[in-house]
Design a protein around this motif. Sequence first.
Motif, PDB file in Angstrom:
ATOM      1  N   UNK A   1      35.814  40.316  37.071  1.00 11.95           N
ATOM      2  CA  UNK A   1      36.832  40.851  36.159  1.00 11.95           C
ATOM      3  C   UNK A   1      37.859  41.717  36.891  1.00 11.95           C
ATOM      4  N   UNK A   2      37.377  42.560  37.802  1.00 16.03           N
ATOM      5  CA  UNK A   2      38.270  43.475  38.505  1.00 16.03           C
ATOM      6  C   UNK A   2      39.104  42.801  39.586  1.00 16.03           C
ATOM      7  N   UNK A   3      38.468  41.967  40.408  1.00 11.81           N
ATOM      8  CA  UNK A   3      39.110  41.500  41.630  1.00 11.81           C
ATOM      9  C   UNK A   3      39.507  40.025  41.619  1.00 11.81           C
ATOM     10  N   UNK A   4      39.435  39.387  40.461  1.00  6.46           N
ATOM     11  CA  UNK A   4      39.818  37.977  40.359  1.00  6.46           C
ATOM     12  C   UNK A   4      41.249  37.744  40.831  1.00  6.46           C
ATOM     13  N   UNK A   5      42.112  38.680  40.532  1.00  4.55           N
ATOM     14  CA  UNK A   5      43.527  38.535  40.883  1.00  4.55           C
ATOM     15  C   UNK A   5      43.740  38.385  42.385  1.00  4.55           C
ATOM     16  N   UNK A   6      42.999  39.114  43.205  1.00  2.00           N
ATOM     17  CA  UNK A   6      43.192  39.021  44.658  1.00  2.00           C
ATOM     18  C   UNK A   6      42.279  37.985  45.311  1.00  2.00           C
ATOM     19  N   UNK A   7      41.264  37.541  44.590  1.00  5.29           N
ATOM     20  CA  UNK A   7      40.350  36.578  45.180  1.00  5.29           C
ATOM     21  C   UNK A   7      40.685  35.136  44.843  1.00  5.29           C
ATOM     22  N   UNK A   8      41.284  34.889  43.697  1.00  6.49           N
ATOM     23  CA  UNK A   8      41.497  33.517  43.250  1.00  6.49           C
ATOM     24  C   UNK A   8      42.952  33.141  43.014  1.00  6.49           C
ATOM     25  N   UNK A   9      43.866  33.966  43.466  1.00 10.47           N
ATOM     26  CA  UNK A   9      45.289  33.636  43.361  1.00 10.47           C
ATOM     27  C   UNK A   9      45.885  33.539  44.759  1.00 10.47           C
TER      28      UNK A   9
END
Length: 76
Positions: free
Chosen positions: A34-42
Amino acid sequence: MLKVSMMEAQGKFHKIGINNIFTFKGFCNKHDTLLFDYIENNIFNITEYKTKILFCYRAVLNELRKKNKSILISTT
């Protein structure tokens, strides 16, 4: 990665995989995602403010976790 032993006052280098270097074991999988999806999957873009904030937040949490672990080890 350099591992330092405060008890033995020495350091040793150890190989670590690229997928494990940024691993932070402070959250369960659900909340980490939830927290780090933005930097891990984009697509990685270090110029974005949100990316910088998330990496800084993860770095601070990682350092706090390391310090807590070293305190626990030294007191036992």
